[in-house]
Design a protein around this motif. Structure first.
Motif, short mmCIF file in Angstrom:
data_model
loop_
_atom_site.label_atom_id
_atom_site.label_comp_id
_atom_site.label_asym_id
_atom_site.label_seq_id
_atom_site.Cartn_x
_atom_site.Cartn_y
_atom_site.Cartn_z
N PHE A 33 0.69 -1.28 0.05
CA PHE A 33 -0.08 0.01 -0.15
C PHE A 33 0.99 1.40 -0.08
O PHE A 33 0.59 2.33 -0.60
N PRO A 34 2.06 1.34 0.68
CA PRO A 34 2.65 2.61 0.93
C PRO A 34 3.17 3.02 -0.57
O PRO A 34 3.22 3.93 -1.17
N ILE A 35 3.52 2.10 -1.36
CA ILE A 35 4.08 2.33 -2.75
C ILE A 35 2.78 2.88 -3.76
O ILE A 35 2.76 3.62 -4.55
N TYR A 74 -0.17 4.59 5.31
CA TYR A 74 -1.13 3.95 5.11
C TYR A 74 -2.39 4.66 5.24
O TYR A 74 -3.40 4.10 5.39
N LYS A 75 -2.49 6.18 4.78
CA LYS A 75 -3.60 6.84 4.75
C LYS A 75 -4.45 6.24 3.56
O LYS A 75 -4.06 6.50 2.44
N GLY A 76 -5.61 5.84 3.98
CA GLY A 76 -6.32 5.37 2.69
C GLY A 76 -6.46 3.89 2.72
O GLY A 76 -6.94 3.26 1.65
N LEU A 77 -5.83 3.08 3.77
CA LEU A 77 -5.80 1.45 3.68
C LEU A 77 -7.23 1.03 3.80
O LEU A 77 -7.36 0.05 3.01
N SER A 78 -7.94 1.44 4.63
CA SER A 78 -9.09 0.89 4.94
C SER A 78 -10.19 0.88 3.70
O SER A 78 -10.67 -0.40 3.49
N PRO A 79 -10.44 1.90 2.92
CA PRO A 79 -10.96 1.73 1.66
C PRO A 79 -10.43 0.82 0.72
O PRO A 79 -10.97 0.26 -0.07
N GLN A 140 -6.45 9.27 0.19
CA GLN A 140 -4.61 9.31 -0.12
C GLN A 140 -4.16 10.74 -0.56
O GLN A 140 -3.29 11.28 0.00
N ALA A 141 -5.31 11.38 -1.40
CA ALA A 141 -5.15 12.69 -1.59
C ALA A 141 -5.08 13.79 -0.58
O ALA A 141 -4.29 14.90 -0.33
N ASP A 142 -5.97 13.39 0.51
CA ASP A 142 -5.93 14.32 1.65
C ASP A 142 -4.67 14.21 2.52
O ASP A 142 -4.37 15.24 3.22
N TYR A 154 -11.88 14.62 4.96
CA TYR A 154 -12.56 13.22 5.60
C TYR A 154 -11.62 12.83 6.74
O TYR A 154 -10.63 12.89 6.77
N SER A 155 -12.55 12.36 7.79
CA SER A 155 -11.93 11.91 8.96
C SER A 155 -11.63 10.42 9.10
O SER A 155 -10.94 9.73 9.70
N GLY A 156 -12.38 9.73 8.14
CA GLY A 156 -12.22 8.47 8.01
C GLY A 156 -13.09 7.73 6.89
O GLY A 156 -13.70 8.50 5.91
N LEU A 157 -13.08 6.45 6.81
CA LEU A 157 -13.82 5.79 5.79
C LEU A 157 -15.40 5.89 5.73
O LEU A 157 -15.70 6.53 4.74
N PHE A 158 -16.02 5.88 6.75
CA PHE A 158 -17.40 6.02 6.94
C PHE A 158 -17.72 7.79 6.54
O PHE A 158 -18.63 7.89 6.01
#
Length: 306
Positions: A33-35, A74-79, A140-142, A154-158
């Protein structure tokens, strides 16, 4: 051919295969994911006037760690995980099923047929997974906005899902779906068909048995093919997905074609392959981890190889 793992006349144990693909995809996605995050930042680089200074994958990665710590990678890993729980099982099992349906009596299929089957299965899977992909790109752009001293959207996935639906409607979750489908068709045409065909060639040529060595060689070749074919569509997809509807002001891109034209006009044709190296550097390891894990899990579960 027995060693190829092709099962003509239908696909058995579909629920088991869906679970195994999900597990393998989660491991591969978390590992690489980091890549993917760095690749997204590279593709967005050049959209803003403040991004005029040249940059590279290593510099962006270092900047993320300095500004946000290791977890920033790992920003955006959950989605991303949610996306692969929808996307990967559908395309992998779908490809295997379609391959068995259109194969001849010997269970074989030409490379052109495999490419078409791979593209179709990938496109259908991407339509289902597109909302999660959109949220992943936005989150990821955030991270880039935070590094510029701006407040993240956004603060998170939901929270991301809720805000996108409220501001852009339910259809907003499928923004960029057309370039997304184009990319998925090209990626899977290269990835699935190339992996499938390359593995058969390696085994038939007696370069290796149906083992980790054969799976590794096939995954490297498929990763390079998929990256070369899909990178332009991936750049357009990323930029289209990142822009949110604005009540005031105009959108940067009106359509996928508009995005393509403006990108080439302002940044040159090479901009369509922005992030090529980190994309390939990710697809190679991703496919290695995924295919080796998936083939091993299939063997443990008593299934034939892919």
């Amino acid at each position: 051919m027995k060693s190829s793992g092709h099962q003509h006349g239908g696909v058995d144990n579909t629920p088991t295969k869906l679970v195994l693909t999900s597990l393998s995809a989660m491991v591969a996605e978390t590992t690489t994911f980091p890549i993917d995050l760095i690749k997204t930042r590279l593709q967005l680089h050049g959209e803003s006037l403040s991004s005029s200074r040249s940059t590279g994958a290593f510099r962006i990665g270092l900047h993320i760690v300095r500004e946000q710590g290791t977890l920033g990678l790992y920003k955006g890993l959950s989605p991303a995980i949610v996306r692969h729980l929808l996307y990967t099982p559908f395309r992998i099992v779908g490809y295997e099923h379609l391959r068995s349906v259109v194969s001849d009596d010997n269970g074989s299929l030409f490379i052109v047929g495999k490419a078409f089957v791979g593209g179709i299965s990938g496109s259908l899977a991407q339509i289902v997974a597109s909302p999660a992909d959109l949220v992943k790109v936005r989150m990821q752009a955030d991270g880039r906005m935070v590094s510029q001293g701006l407040q993240p959207r956004y603060s998170g996935l939901f929270d991301a899902f809720n805000k996108i639906v409220q501001a852009e409607g339910l259809q907003g979750l499928w923004k960029g779906v057309f370039p997304n489908i184009q990319r998925a068709f090209l990626v899977n045409m290269g990835e699935l068909a190339c992996y499938d065909h390359a593995k058969q060639i390696v085994i038939k040529s007696k370069i290796a048995e149906d083992n980790v060595y054969a799976h590794t060689l096939a995954s490297i070749m498929s990763g390079l093919a998929a990256t070369s074919l899909s990178c332009p569509a991936d750049v357009v997809k990323t930029r289209m997905m990142n822009q949110a509807d604005k009540k005031e002001g105009k959108l940067l891109y009106n359509s996928s074609y508009d995005c393509l034209v403006k990108t080439v006009k302002l940044e040159g044709i090479r901009a369509l392959w922005k992030g090529f190296f980190p994309t390939w550097a990710r697809l190679g390891p991703w496919q290695f981890v995924f295919w080796v894990s998936y083939e091993k899990l299939r063997k443990v579960a008593g299934l034939s190889s892919f």
